[in-house]
Write a protein that holds these residues in place. Sequence first.
Motif, PDB file in Angstrom:
ATOM      1  N   TRP A 174      -4.512  -6.657   6.541  1.00 14.36           N
ATOM      2  CA  TRP A 174      -3.290  -7.332   5.864  1.00 14.36           C
ATOM      3  C   TRP A 174      -2.127  -7.840   6.009  1.00 14.36           C
ATOM      4  CZ3 TRP A 174      -2.764  -1.853   3.726  1.00 14.36           C
ATOM      5  CH2 TRP A 174      -3.815  -1.127   2.885  1.00 14.36           C
ATOM      6  N   TYR A 208      -8.582  -2.884  -4.495  1.00 15.75           N
ATOM      7  CA  TYR A 208     -10.354  -2.739  -3.434  1.00 15.75           C
ATOM      8  C   TYR A 208     -11.638  -2.355  -3.746  1.00 15.75           C
ATOM      9  CZ  TYR A 208      -6.987  -5.426   0.306  1.00 15.75           C
ATOM     10  OH  TYR A 208      -6.340  -6.638   0.676  1.00 15.75           O
ATOM     11  N   CYS A 237      -8.921   5.467   8.317  1.00 14.31           N
ATOM     12  CA  CYS A 237      -8.742   6.804   7.867  1.00 14.31           C
ATOM     13  C   CYS A 237      -7.360   6.740   8.749  1.00 14.31           C
ATOM     14  CB  CYS A 237      -9.691   7.606   8.641  1.00 14.31           C
ATOM     15  SG  CYS A 237      -8.581   9.222   8.100  1.00 14.31           S
ATOM     16  N   THR A 238      -6.382   6.544   7.557  1.00 17.14           N
ATOM     17  CA  THR A 238      -4.839   6.584   8.242  1.00 17.14           C
ATOM     18  C   THR A 238      -4.794   8.106   9.493  1.00 17.14           C
ATOM     19  OG1 THR A 238      -3.691   7.580   6.435  1.00 17.14           O
ATOM     20  CG2 THR A 238      -4.165   4.720   6.751  1.00 17.14           C
ATOM     21  N   LEU A 281      -5.922   0.412  -3.490  1.00 12.08           N
ATOM     22  CA  LEU A 281      -7.373   0.713  -3.548  1.00 12.08           C
ATOM     23  C   LEU A 281      -8.340   0.468  -4.703  1.00 12.08           C
ATOM     24  CD1 LEU A 281      -6.319   4.662  -2.862  1.00 12.08           C
ATOM     25  CD2 LEU A 281      -6.890   2.808  -1.444  1.00 12.08           C
ATOM     26  N   ARG A 319      -8.253   4.067   3.711  1.00 16.95           N
ATOM     27  CA  ARG A 319      -7.843   2.760   2.887  1.00 16.95           C
ATOM     28  C   ARG A 319      -8.440   1.845   4.012  1.00 16.95           C
ATOM     29  NH1 ARG A 319      -3.782  -0.528   7.247  1.00 16.95           N
ATOM     30  NH2 ARG A 319      -4.779  -2.521   6.601  1.00 16.95           N
ATOM     31  N   THR A 346      -7.530  10.266   3.422  1.00 16.96           N
ATOM     32  CA  THR A 346      -6.543   9.347   3.685  1.00 16.96           C
ATOM     33  C   THR A 346      -6.924   8.350   4.115  1.00 16.96           C
ATOM     34  OG1 THR A 346      -6.468  10.418   5.683  1.00 16.96           O
ATOM     35  CG2 THR A 346      -4.588  10.848   4.422  1.00 16.96           C
ATOM     36  N   SER A 380     -10.766   4.878  -4.695  1.00 14.71           N
ATOM     37  CA  SER A 380      -9.415   6.213  -5.466  1.00 14.71           C
ATOM     38  C   SER A 380      -9.484   7.312  -6.187  1.00 14.71           C
ATOM     39  CB  SER A 380      -9.269   4.895  -7.244  1.00 14.71           C
ATOM     40  OG  SER A 380      -9.692   3.564  -6.278  1.00 14.71           O
ATOM     41  N   ARG A 431      -9.530   8.925  -3.499  1.00 12.09           N
ATOM     42  CA  ARG A 431      -9.089  10.076  -2.290  1.00 12.09           C
ATOM     43  C   ARG A 431     -10.466  10.823  -1.309  1.00 12.09           C
ATOM     44  NH1 ARG A 431      -3.549   9.017  -1.903  1.00 12.09           N
ATOM     45  NH2 ARG A 431      -3.124   7.438  -3.140  1.00 12.09           N
ATOM     46  N   PRO A 446      -0.114   3.120  -3.560  1.00 12.59           N
ATOM     47  CA  PRO A 446      -1.911   3.103  -3.141  1.00 12.59           C
ATOM     48  C   PRO A 446      -2.803   2.585  -4.134  1.00 12.59           C
ATOM     49  CG  PRO A 446      -0.236   5.139  -2.211  1.00 12.59           C
ATOM     50  CD  PRO A 446       0.590   4.213  -2.778  1.00 12.59           C
ATOM     51  N   PHE A 470       1.016  -1.209   0.015  1.00  8.38           N
ATOM     52  CA  PHE A 470       0.080  -0.312   0.137  1.00  8.38           C
ATOM     53  C   PHE A 470       0.941   1.144   0.247  1.00  8.38           C
ATOM     54  CE2 PHE A 470      -3.622   2.006   0.583  1.00  8.38           C
ATOM     55  CZ  PHE A 470      -3.666   3.232   1.294  1.00  8.38           C
TER      56      PHE A 470
END
Length: 228
Positions: free
Chosen positions: A150, A56, A117-118, A53, A145, A143, A131, A133, A49, A45
């Motif tokens: 994983w 998924y 959210c990261t 993205l 994901r 942000t 994708s 964002r 990314p 990722f």
Amino acid sequence: MADVRSIVILTGAGISAESGIDTFRDAGGLWERHRVEDVATPEGFARDPDLVLGFYDMRREALHSREPNAAHRALARLDAEWGGDLLIVTQNVDDLHERGGARRVLHMHGELKSALCTSCEMRSPWDAPMSNRPPCPVCQAPTLRPDVVWFGEMPYQMDRIYRALRGADLFVSIGTSGAVYPAAGFVRDARELGARTLELNLERSEGSHWFHESRQGKAGELVPAWVE
Ligand code: BV8
């Protein structure tokens, strides 16, 4: 199941195969078309990314045209009609157990229809592409994901799973290759803790020898027969 008071059921991609959802390790499966390292690891990722993205987004979108099958519905009947303790621990990130009517479901590897959210680390229900964002519903940062576990990440609610395994009289594994840990080790934990263990899978898995009984066949046939 006269002398059974508490059941833990582990499901894998095989229970959703007859609903048209790709498994991982069967011929033509997801891992044949994508390197695990590229799409199912934090390193992949970080490296790309957009690739992750998009991977998924494609799987989340595919869910809209897939329906629960007879195996999901049989487990939902068991959940509704059987009064003992029951926990369906699924490795799957699809929502077919819930759409089939099951309630006592635990997604140990997360869910396609959830966003993490990261930035603020909050999780939100989610059913749209990532994708592009989009802003996090909580902190508005772009942000997000996929809220999936994983490789190298800790599966969700492990304490709750081990508590259920400690109390289980019966452990049933449905549609999993027994290739991924810690899920692949649950049968040994359950057996050592005194549970009877049953495997329902299309073919013998990497862990078949750990089960008291292993039945081969399609989940859509084996699971309703077992629940009835
Ligand atoms: C962890 C993400 C610890 C979401 C997935 C060495 C290096 C690094 C790590 C490890 C290592 N050795 C072991 C590990 C741990 C690693 C692991 O197990 N690796 C394996 C490959 C050796 N595990 C982890 O990293 C886990 N985390 O250990 O954390 C830790 C400790 C402290 C602090 C931090 C961390 C995390 C594992 C989760 C990975 N994420 N998916 C997604 O994209 O979906 S795993 C992925 O494979 C799926 O999520 C799925 O859950 C999993 C297992 O696959 P199955 O469901 O079994 O599907 P598969 O295709 O394999 O098999 C399908 C079966 O169905 C077949 O048997 C087939 O015959 C059958 N079937 C087909 N059709 C039918 C059918 N059966 C019935 N009816 C049908 N019609």
